[in-house]
Scaffold this motif. Sequence first.
Motif, PDB file in Angstrom:
ATOM      1  N   LEU A  98      -2.753  90.144  15.899  1.00  0.00           N
ATOM      2  CA  LEU A  98      -2.935  88.966  15.294  1.00  0.00           C
ATOM      3  C   LEU A  98      -2.590  87.380  15.736  1.00  0.00           C
ATOM      4  N   GLN A  99      -1.228  87.631  16.310  1.00  0.00           N
ATOM      5  CA  GLN A  99      -0.312  86.417  16.727  1.00  0.00           C
ATOM      6  C   GLN A  99      -1.328  86.078  18.043  1.00  0.00           C
ATOM      7  N   GLU A 100      -1.665  87.148  18.870  1.00  0.00           N
ATOM      8  CA  GLU A 100      -2.189  86.705  20.139  1.00  0.00           C
ATOM      9  C   GLU A 100      -3.652  86.101  19.934  1.00  0.00           C
ATOM     10  N   GLU A 101      -4.445  86.583  19.092  1.00  0.00           N
ATOM     11  CA  GLU A 101      -5.577  86.506  18.548  1.00  0.00           C
ATOM     12  C   GLU A 101      -5.537  84.901  18.265  1.00  0.00           C
ATOM     13  N   MET A 102      -4.589  84.584  17.534  1.00  0.00           N
ATOM     14  CA  MET A 102      -4.715  83.004  16.942  1.00  0.00           C
ATOM     15  C   MET A 102      -4.390  82.358  18.240  1.00  0.00           C
ATOM     16  N   MET A 103      -3.218  82.571  18.973  1.00  0.00           N
ATOM     17  CA  MET A 103      -2.989  81.899  20.351  1.00  0.00           C
ATOM     18  C   MET A 103      -4.087  81.862  21.093  1.00  0.00           C
ATOM     19  N   ARG A 104      -5.040  82.661  21.198  1.00  0.00           N
ATOM     20  CA  ARG A 104      -6.027  82.414  22.205  1.00  0.00           C
ATOM     21  C   ARG A 104      -7.203  81.431  21.413  1.00  0.00           C
ATOM     22  N   GLU A 105      -7.184  81.533  20.166  1.00  0.00           N
ATOM     23  CA  GLU A 105      -8.081  80.457  19.454  1.00  0.00           C
ATOM     24  C   GLU A 105      -7.544  79.033  19.616  1.00  0.00           C
ATOM     25  N   MET A 106      -6.119  78.903  19.403  1.00  0.00           N
ATOM     26  CA  MET A 106      -5.631  77.729  19.643  1.00  0.00           C
ATOM     27  C   MET A 106      -5.752  77.296  20.817  1.00  0.00           C
ATOM     28  N   GLN A 107      -5.777  77.859  21.957  1.00  0.00           N
ATOM     29  CA  GLN A 107      -6.037  77.555  23.427  1.00  0.00           C
ATOM     30  C   GLN A 107      -7.209  77.213  23.604  1.00  0.00           C
ATOM     31  N   GLN A 108      -8.326  77.709  22.946  1.00  0.00           N
ATOM     32  CA  GLN A 108      -9.882  77.287  23.364  1.00  0.00           C
ATOM     33  C   GLN A 108     -10.066  76.364  22.450  1.00  0.00           C
ATOM     34  N   ASN A 109      -9.703  76.014  21.607  1.00  0.00           N
ATOM     35  CA  ASN A 109      -9.709  74.551  20.811  1.00  0.00           C
ATOM     36  C   ASN A 109      -9.363  73.380  21.241  1.00  0.00           C
ATOM     37  N   GLN A 110      -8.323  73.625  22.335  1.00  0.00           N
ATOM     38  CA  GLN A 110      -7.590  72.542  22.929  1.00  0.00           C
ATOM     39  C   GLN A 110      -8.614  71.754  24.088  1.00  0.00           C
TER      40      GLN A 110
END
Length: 110
Positions: A98-110
Amino acid sequence: MERQQLPNSTLILIFGILSIIGCCCYGVLGIIFGIIALVMAKRATEIYNAEPELYTGYQNVKTGKILAIIGLVLSAISLISSIVMIIMYGGVEGIYELQEEMMREMQQNQ
Protein backbone atom coordinates in the motif's frame (compact mmCIF):
# COMPACT_ATOMS: atom_id res chain seq x y z
CA MET A 1 3.90 4.34 66.18
CA GLU A 2 5.96 5.31 63.17
CA ARG A 3 4.28 5.48 59.76
CA GLN A 4 5.67 3.20 57.11
CA GLN A 5 5.62 3.29 53.32
CA LEU A 6 2.65 1.53 51.74
CA PRO A 7 3.86 -1.75 50.16
CA ASN A 8 4.48 -1.51 46.40
CA SER A 9 3.35 2.13 46.14
CA THR A 10 6.37 3.14 44.08
CA LEU A 11 6.15 0.00 41.94
CA ILE A 12 2.50 0.76 41.16
CA LEU A 13 3.51 4.21 39.99
CA ILE A 14 6.28 2.78 37.80
CA PHE A 15 3.95 0.18 36.26
CA GLY A 16 1.41 2.92 35.57
CA ILE A 17 4.05 4.91 33.69
CA LEU A 18 5.21 1.79 31.83
CA SER A 19 1.63 1.06 30.76
CA ILE A 20 1.51 4.41 28.97
CA ILE A 21 4.91 3.86 27.37
CA GLY A 22 3.94 0.28 26.48
CA CYS A 23 1.07 1.41 24.27
CA CYS A 24 3.71 2.08 21.59
CA CYS A 25 4.52 -1.66 21.43
CA TYR A 26 1.29 -2.58 19.61
CA GLY A 27 -0.52 -2.20 22.94
CA VAL A 28 0.44 -5.59 24.37
CA LEU A 29 3.01 -4.43 26.92
CA GLY A 30 0.81 -1.53 27.96
CA ILE A 31 -2.10 -3.85 28.68
CA ILE A 32 0.10 -6.19 30.72
CA PHE A 33 1.64 -3.41 32.82
CA GLY A 34 -1.72 -1.68 33.22
CA ILE A 35 -3.48 -4.78 34.53
CA ILE A 36 -0.65 -5.55 36.94
CA ALA A 37 -0.68 -1.96 38.24
CA LEU A 38 -4.47 -2.01 38.75
CA VAL A 39 -4.38 -5.30 40.65
CA MET A 40 -1.56 -4.09 42.87
CA ALA A 41 -3.34 -0.75 43.41
CA LYS A 42 -6.48 -2.56 44.52
CA ARG A 43 -4.55 -4.55 47.12
CA ALA A 44 -2.67 -1.46 48.33
CA THR A 45 -5.93 0.49 48.62
CA GLU A 46 -7.46 -2.28 50.74
CA ILE A 47 -4.42 -2.26 53.03
CA TYR A 48 -4.49 1.53 53.31
CA ASN A 49 -8.23 1.72 53.96
CA ALA A 50 -7.94 -0.81 56.79
CA GLU A 51 -5.52 1.42 58.76
CA PRO A 52 -4.72 4.71 56.99
CA GLU A 53 -2.85 6.16 59.97
CA LEU A 54 -0.10 3.53 59.63
CA TYR A 55 0.92 4.19 56.02
CA THR A 56 2.30 6.88 53.75
CA GLY A 57 2.58 6.82 49.96
CA TYR A 58 -1.09 6.50 49.10
CA GLN A 59 -0.71 9.37 46.62
CA ASN A 60 1.63 7.19 44.55
CA VAL A 61 -1.01 4.46 44.50
CA LYS A 62 -3.71 6.85 43.29
CA THR A 63 -1.46 8.37 40.64
CA GLY A 64 -0.29 4.94 39.46
CA LYS A 65 -3.88 3.76 39.21
CA ILE A 66 -4.86 6.75 37.06
CA LEU A 67 -1.82 6.26 34.82
CA ALA A 68 -2.62 2.56 34.49
CA ILE A 69 -6.17 3.33 33.38
CA ILE A 70 -4.91 5.84 30.81
CA GLY A 71 -2.28 3.33 29.64
CA LEU A 72 -4.89 0.59 29.31
CA VAL A 73 -7.14 2.78 27.19
CA LEU A 74 -4.28 3.90 24.92
CA SER A 75 -2.98 0.34 24.65
CA ALA A 76 -6.41 -1.02 23.79
CA ILE A 77 -6.78 1.58 21.04
CA SER A 78 -3.31 0.73 19.74
CA LEU A 79 -3.98 -3.02 19.80
CA ILE A 80 -7.36 -2.68 18.09
CA SER A 81 -5.95 -0.42 15.38
CA SER A 82 -3.10 -2.89 14.78
CA ILE A 83 -5.56 -5.75 14.43
CA VAL A 84 -7.74 -3.72 12.04
CA MET A 85 -4.70 -2.85 9.91
CA ILE A 86 -3.68 -6.50 9.70
CA ILE A 87 -7.20 -7.56 8.76
CA MET A 88 -7.61 -4.82 6.15
CA TYR A 89 -4.19 -5.02 4.52
CA GLY A 90 -3.14 -8.60 5.17
CA GLY A 91 -0.19 -8.07 7.46
CA VAL A 92 3.08 -6.24 7.02
CA GLU A 93 3.51 -7.15 3.35
CA GLY A 94 0.13 -5.65 2.48
CA ILE A 95 0.96 -2.44 4.29
CA TYR A 96 4.28 -2.17 2.44
CA GLU A 97 2.51 -2.72 -0.89
CA LEU A 98 0.00 0.00 0.00
CA GLN A 99 2.83 2.41 0.82
CA GLU A 100 4.63 1.63 -2.44
CA GLU A 101 1.44 2.16 -4.41
CA MET A 102 0.85 5.51 -2.73
CA MET A 103 4.45 6.57 -3.46
CA ARG A 104 4.05 5.66 -7.17
CA GLU A 105 0.83 7.68 -7.36
CA MET A 106 2.52 10.66 -5.74
CA GLN A 107 5.44 10.47 -8.18
CA GLN A 108 3.10 10.26 -11.18
CA ASN A 109 1.13 13.31 -10.02
CA GLN A 110 4.25 15.49 -9.85
